[in-house]
Each structure stands twice: as structure tokens, then as C-alpha cells.
Scaffold this active site. Structure first.
Site, PDB file in Angstrom:
ATOM      1  N   ASP A   1     -31.012  15.430 -36.665  1.00 12.80           N
ATOM      2  CA  ASP A   1     -31.213  14.045 -36.232  1.00 12.80           C
ATOM      3  C   ASP A   1     -30.372  13.145 -37.131  1.00 12.80           C
ATOM      4  O   ASP A   1     -29.830  13.564 -38.155  1.00 12.80           O
ATOM      5  CB  ASP A   1     -32.714  13.690 -36.285  1.00 12.80           C
ATOM      6  CG  ASP A   1     -33.058  12.542 -35.347  1.00 12.80           C
ATOM      7  OD1 ASP A   1     -34.228  12.425 -34.958  1.00 12.80           O
ATOM      8  OD2 ASP A   1     -32.152  11.761 -34.999  1.00 12.80           O
TER       9      ASP A   1
ATOM     10  N   GLU B   1     -38.842   3.430 -32.498  1.00  8.23           N
ATOM     11  CA  GLU B   1     -39.004   4.257 -33.696  1.00  8.23           C
ATOM     12  C   GLU B   1     -39.876   3.580 -34.755  1.00  8.23           C
ATOM     13  O   GLU B   1     -40.918   3.011 -34.417  1.00  8.23           O
ATOM     14  CB  GLU B   1     -37.633   4.660 -34.233  1.00  8.23           C
ATOM     15  CG  GLU B   1     -36.818   5.462 -33.199  1.00  8.23           C
ATOM     16  CD  GLU B   1     -35.630   6.161 -33.806  1.00  8.23           C
ATOM     17  OE1 GLU B   1     -34.545   6.079 -33.223  1.00  8.23           O
ATOM     18  OE2 GLU B   1     -35.777   6.826 -34.852  1.00  8.23           O
TER      19      GLU B   1
END
Ligand code: GLC
Length: 605
Positions: free
Chosen positions: A302, A488
């Protein structure tokens, strides 16, 4: 000749020069050495590659941080758009031209291996202007319709291919256990079986159109404990503090299902498990994922996630690759990472075998994307098609959950409505995060979408009904409240109340105003998760959860006026208090506790 004429001719000449150069940059002239016609060519190709060429293939850089010439010079394997990172203008033509130029450059590298371009098409091809924006995953979890998921996978793939993109960093199979997490709306459900049943048809739909998929974030992203978040986060990228076995029990079945559906790639997760960062945990990324689950595809890290797993970049790169990461998502430090790979191989910290294994997985991924076939260069298509919008409208209708109805719904189409509330006329709020920008936009007219108000007007105006400007003239009040867009860690919160930091500013004001009119109240919530409503629900005659429906607001009125039935059911527990936000993590006590609504609740008519 006047001065302006000269300027106009000069600008025209510049434009023609740019067009001709773009055109030549969109033409494949010379190309590098490696030529892969079949999977059986890959092993030999790897033997023919230099260490530098192999290192380049393990790099994924962000489009804004790398030049076209660097793609050639460093044999870069992949490019991505971070959330909201788009060419200007943000049109299919500009996207295709950008990606074609990148691939012409890649073919001119010493290896001649094309790049693969990845994006987050979280709910439609959401970076692209005028693309269809589908309901976020939490709404699709409420719809709980596998056939619909396949149709969405196909429609999303078509709107990705229209802009030249091959690879989607989706679906997320996160099973959020604490709805205070900012990524709850990216999760289909707290129930992993419901998640697994929905992501398989989505993956099948994407793959059927030639789009590669990435199941993420492996593993435990939705199981982190409140207040263990990374840096200043409350939850996001935190630590799973239950036993590994308990966490796997709540997550594995979705990965087993996705692997069974031939998902192309898996993205490693930022979180840690019992203090060990997943990106540096070989027992998860190799022993479990490869040896037990037999996943054969590619593992991508990621966004700069490896920076947290060891002190120096050289150590981070060695640990990540040796743990099982095959492609490093290094948006900005891609050149240092390239050098770190070369350093580690030359120093024996990364074996030649492990390097070649990672390179092979990248080349197989590209082969599966058809990138080695002729016709590499893409042509622009169209986004925001009527076909996609029809599917999105159906998805909106199926996602709505009816949680209270004192003989208010379905509405008559000639009814007089007084519409209030901060979520009543704003497509940006309906879309939420991951829409044109990473965090989303409060733009009321975003993407020419249909707001709740637009949709109500359309039905009422053609059936003798009306959105009245005086509440005294109304048959009922429609109150639209919800959350601001976020994504997020920026959506992490310790306050799920209607006036919490991520709730829309005027929620309470609208709720209190609605109660002064002494009329029936239909409340519609447009939010990325359940919010605390116990102080207000008794004042509402009907209550509908609409999640984050996206651009097709007419899917809401299809159900409100009875043209379609309510079918949605809650994919998450609805808490009475902030402290109940993580109750699904402890099912032993679950049924002993009174919640606002239970998982699976939903009325119909
Ligand atoms: C983000 C997310 C991940 C996404 C990636 C690329 O930080 O964690 O889901 O795919 O970066 O945008």
C-alpha cells in the site's frame, strides 16, 4: 497584419506542434529487447533481463512524480493515480493520451516491457469527470444482491477501459468491526460471509471485461482496535489486538472466495497484528497467503506503507520483498526504492530467486492484462453512459434501508413536500470520499449528478405534487441529514452524533426546525455509516438510511414513491452509543445488548 493576428497564428502553430508531437508520442516506434508472446516465454525473458531492468519492474510510481523519460530510463513497471490524481483536462481522451505516452516510453526502455496503470475505482471510475458514481460499498452491502454486483463490476470496468486503465485497486473485502473507522463505507458489511458473497461476482464482472482486480487490504484492516491507529489516527492503520486466529476467522473466508474467483492481485494492509506490521510479516504474506491459501497472483504494497516496517529504506525494501511483497507502491520515493532493490540484491539481502519470483508475478499480471499483445495503445471511450447510470440507479434503490414507517411510505406523487436539511441538495455529499478528489467534494452539482431535491422535483412536478416553500402548505416534511465527505484516516471519529466532527454542520438545526412544523416527518440519512439518532427517532414518522448513493439520486425517489420496493437490510449493527460502535467484535454479548437496530434489520413494502 495586426498584433492579435500574429499572436493567434503563433498559438495555432504551437498547438499543431504539440498535437503532432503527442501523435508521434502515441506511436510505437522502436522498442526494447524483451518480447513476451506467451506465458512460457516469461522464464526466459527474466533470464535475459538485467538487475536494473528487474528492479524497475518492481516499482509503482505516482503519475505526478515521474517523467516520461524516467519511465524509459528506469524500466518502470507500473504507474498509479492516487485518489484524485488526473490529467488536465480530466477527459477520457487526456487519460488515454497520458497512458499511451507512458507505454510508448516504456516500450522504448532497454527491456521494452510495458507499464500497467492502476487506479482506485472504488465506486465507479471515480477519478474521472462525468463518470458514473455508484453507491459506496456499505450501500451495496445493504442491497446484498450478487447479480447487481456483477453488473456493477462490468459497468465500472467499461468506464475504466474508456480511459485506458487496466488495473483496479478493488474490491476491498474489509469487514469493518468498529464503525468509528473512516473506511467503514468502503466495507460491504461487518459480516464476512456477506462480504464474500458480494465481492466474488464483482471480481468476475471486472475480469470478464479485462480489468485486473486487487483484493484488499490483506489482512485485518477492519479489525484494528480503537485508539491504536497509526500516527494520530484513532483506528485507521492500527493494531489488531485480538488473537491472530480470531482475526483470521473474521477475514479469511473473503480472501479464499476472492482467490477462488481468480482475483489478479492482493494489496497488503497498513495495519499490524499483535504489534507486527503486515507489510513485514512473512507468516501472513507468504506462509499463509502462498503456502496455505495457494494464491498465485501478485502482492502489491500500500501507499508508502513499507516506510513503517524498518528504520531505513534499504531495510524496508528488503523486509517487504522478503516477506512477500512483489510490487512496491512508492508514489514519490520510487527512484530511491529502485536503488534500494539493486543495493539489497547486490548485498545478498534479497536473493536472486526471490527477485525473479517477484518479477515473474509482475510479468504474468501484465500478460493477463493483455499488455504484450499488439494494439497496446488504447482509444478513448465514453464515461457516464446511460447503461451505467441505469445500473447505478437500480443499485441506489436496492441499497436503501427502511427502518421506520408509520404509514408514511410509499408517498403519493401529488404530495406537497417541505424539504429541509443539509443533505437535501448536494451531489458531493451523496458521493462522499474517493470522488474526483481523495477526500471527496461538497460540490452540490458535482458531476452533473441528480440530487435528492432534483429527483423529488422531477417526480412531483409531473404528477401534480410540489416542493413547497412554506411548511404550512406541506403534507409532510422531508428532512435530509448526514455526513461530510471524507476518506481513510480523515474519517476516523470518536463521535458518531449528528453534531460530531464529521457530521454535516446544520444537521441538528434542521432536525429541531422540522419538529416545529407539527407535520409528519420523513427523515433520510445520507452518510457513510450509522449515526446516533436515539434522541430524535421518536419524532420521525419514517426513517430511511440511504448511505452514500452517488450521482443517481433518482434511485431514492424510485423507492420513496413505491415504483420499487425497499429491499435493503442493515449490513452493520446500528449503535445507540459511541461505545457500542465496536459491538460486532464481541458476538458473545451481542444479543444481550440493546442496539438502535440490529444487523440485518430492514422493513419493506
Ligand atoms: C491508499 C489506500 C489504498 C489505495 C492506495 C492507492 O492509501 O490505503 O486502499 O488503494 O492508497 O490509492
Amino acid at each position: 497584419m495586426r498584433k492579435n493576428d500574429i499572436k493567434r497564428i503563433f498559438s495555432l502553430m504551437i498547438a499543431l506542434l504539440i498535437l503532432s508531437s503527442c501523435d508521434s508520442m502515441n506511436q510505437i516506434n522502436d522498442r526494447g529487447r524483451i518480447n513476451i508472446q506467451s506465458l512460457s516465454d516469461i522464464d526466459q525473458a527474466i533470464q535475459d533481463m538485467t538487475l536494473e531492468e528487474k528492479a524497475g519492474q518492481l516499482i509503482q510510481a505516482e503519475r505526478s512524480s515521474i517523467s516520461i523519460s524516467d519511465i524509459t530510463k528506469y524500466n518502470i513497471g507500473s504507474i498509479l493515480s492516487g485518489g484524485g490524481s488526473t490529467p488536465n483536462p480530466n477527459t477520457p481522451e487526456a487519460w488515454v493520451s497520458m497512458i499511451n505516452q507512458m507505454n510508448v516510453a516504456a516500450l522504448q526502455s532497454s527491456s521494452g516491457i510495458p507499464i500497467i496503470y492502476g487506479v482506485d475505482a472504488v465506486h465507479g471510475n471515480n477519478n474521472v469527470k462525468n463518470a458514473t458514481i455508484f453507491p459506496h460499498n456499505i450501500g451495496l452491502g445493504a442491497a446484498n444482491d450478487p447479480e447487481l454486483m456483477k453488473a456493477i463490476g462490468i459497468a465500472t470496468a467499461k468506464e475504466m477501459l474508456a480511459v485506458g486503465v487496466d488495473w483496479n485497486f478493488a474490491p476491498a473485502v474489509s469487514s469493518a468491526q468498529d464503525i468509528r473507522w473512516g473506511r467503514t463505507y468502503e466495507s460491504y458489511s461487518e459480516n464476512i460471509q456477506r462480504v464474500a458473497s458480494l465481492v466474488v461476482p464483482y471480481i468476475e464482472g471486472q475480469l470478464s471485461e479485462g480489468i485486473l482486480t486487487t483484493t484488499k487490504h490483506f489482512i485485518g484492516d477492519g479489525y484494528t482496535t480503537f485508539l491504536t491507529g497509526e500516527d494520530d489516527n484513532l483506528i485507521d492503520r492500527g493494531d489488531v489486538t485480538m488473537t491472530k486466529e480470531q482475526m483470521l476467522d473474521g477475514n479469511l473466508s473473503a480472501y479464499i472466495a476472492a482467490i477462488g474467483a481468480n482475483t489478479s492481485a492482493i494489496m497488503a494492509s497498513f495495519n499490524s497484528v499483535n504489534g507486527v506490521k503486515v507489510h513485514g510479516d512473512k507468516s501472513l504474506l507468504t506462509d499463509l497467503l502462498r503456502d496455505e491459501l495457494q494464491f498465485k497472483g501478485l502482492v502489491v504494497s500500500d501507499w508508502e506503507a513499507i516506510h513503517k516496517i524498518a528504520p531505513t529504506l534499504n531495510e524496508q525494501v528488503a523486509l517487504a520483498i522478503n516477506s512477500g511483497v512483489d510490487l512496491l507502491m512508492e508514489p514519490y520515493k520510487w527512484k530511491d526504492t529502485y536503488n534500494a532493490i539493486i543495493y539489497n540484491v547486490n548485498n545478498g539481502n534479497i536473493s536472486q530467486e526471490r527477485l525473479d519470483e517477484a518479477v515473474k508475478r509482475n510479468l504474468v499480471l501484465k500478460f493477463e492484462a493483455g499488455l504484450f499483445e499488439d494494439g497496446l495503445l488504447k482509444e478513448a471511450g465514453i464515461v457516464g453512459t446511460q447503461e451505467s447510470k441505469k445500473i447505478a440507479r437500480e443499485a441506489v434503490s436496492k441499497s436503501l434501508v427502511l427502518l421506520k414507517n408509520e404509514n408514511i411510505l410509499p408517498l403519493e406523487k401529488n404530495v406537497k413536500i417541505y424539504l429541509i436539511g443539509p443533505a437535501s441538495d448536494n451531489v458531493g455529499i451523496q458521493c462522499g470520499g474517493w470522488t474526483f478528489s481523495w477526500q471527496g467534494e461538497m460540490d452540490p452539482n458535482l458531476n452533473n449528478g441528480i440530487s435528492l431535491k432534483d429527483a423529488l422535483n422531477t417526480v412531483l412536478s409531473s404528477n401534480g405534487g410540489e416542493l413547497v416553500s412554506n411548511p404550512n402548505d406541506a403534507d409532510l416534511i422531508v428532512l435530509a441529514i448526514g455526513e461530510k465527505p471524507y476518506a481513510e484516516m480523515h474519517g476516523d471519529t470518536d463521535d458518531l452524533s449528528l453534531d460530531g466532527p464529521l457530521s454535516l454542520t446544520d444537521n441538528i438545526k434542521a432536525v429541531e426546525l422540522a419538529q416545529t412544523f407539527n407535520k409528519p416527518i420523513l427523515t433520510i440519512m445520507i452518510a457513510g455509516r450509522p449515526l446516533l439518532i436515539s434522541d430524535y427517532l421518536d419524532h420521525w414518522d419514517a426513517f430511511v438510511m440511504a448511505w452514500l448513493p452517488g450521482t443517481e439520486g433518482n434511485g431514492i425517489t424510485d423507492v420513496l414513491f413505491g415504483d420499487k420496493p425497499f429491499q435493503g437490510t442493515l449490513p452493520f449493527t446500528w449503535p445507540l452509543t459511541n461505545e457500542q460502535a465496536s459491538d460486532s467484535m464481541n458476538m458473545d454479548n451481542y444479543n444481550k445488548i440493546e442496539h438502535q437496530f440490529k444487523y440485518g434489520d430492514g422493513l419493506t413494502y
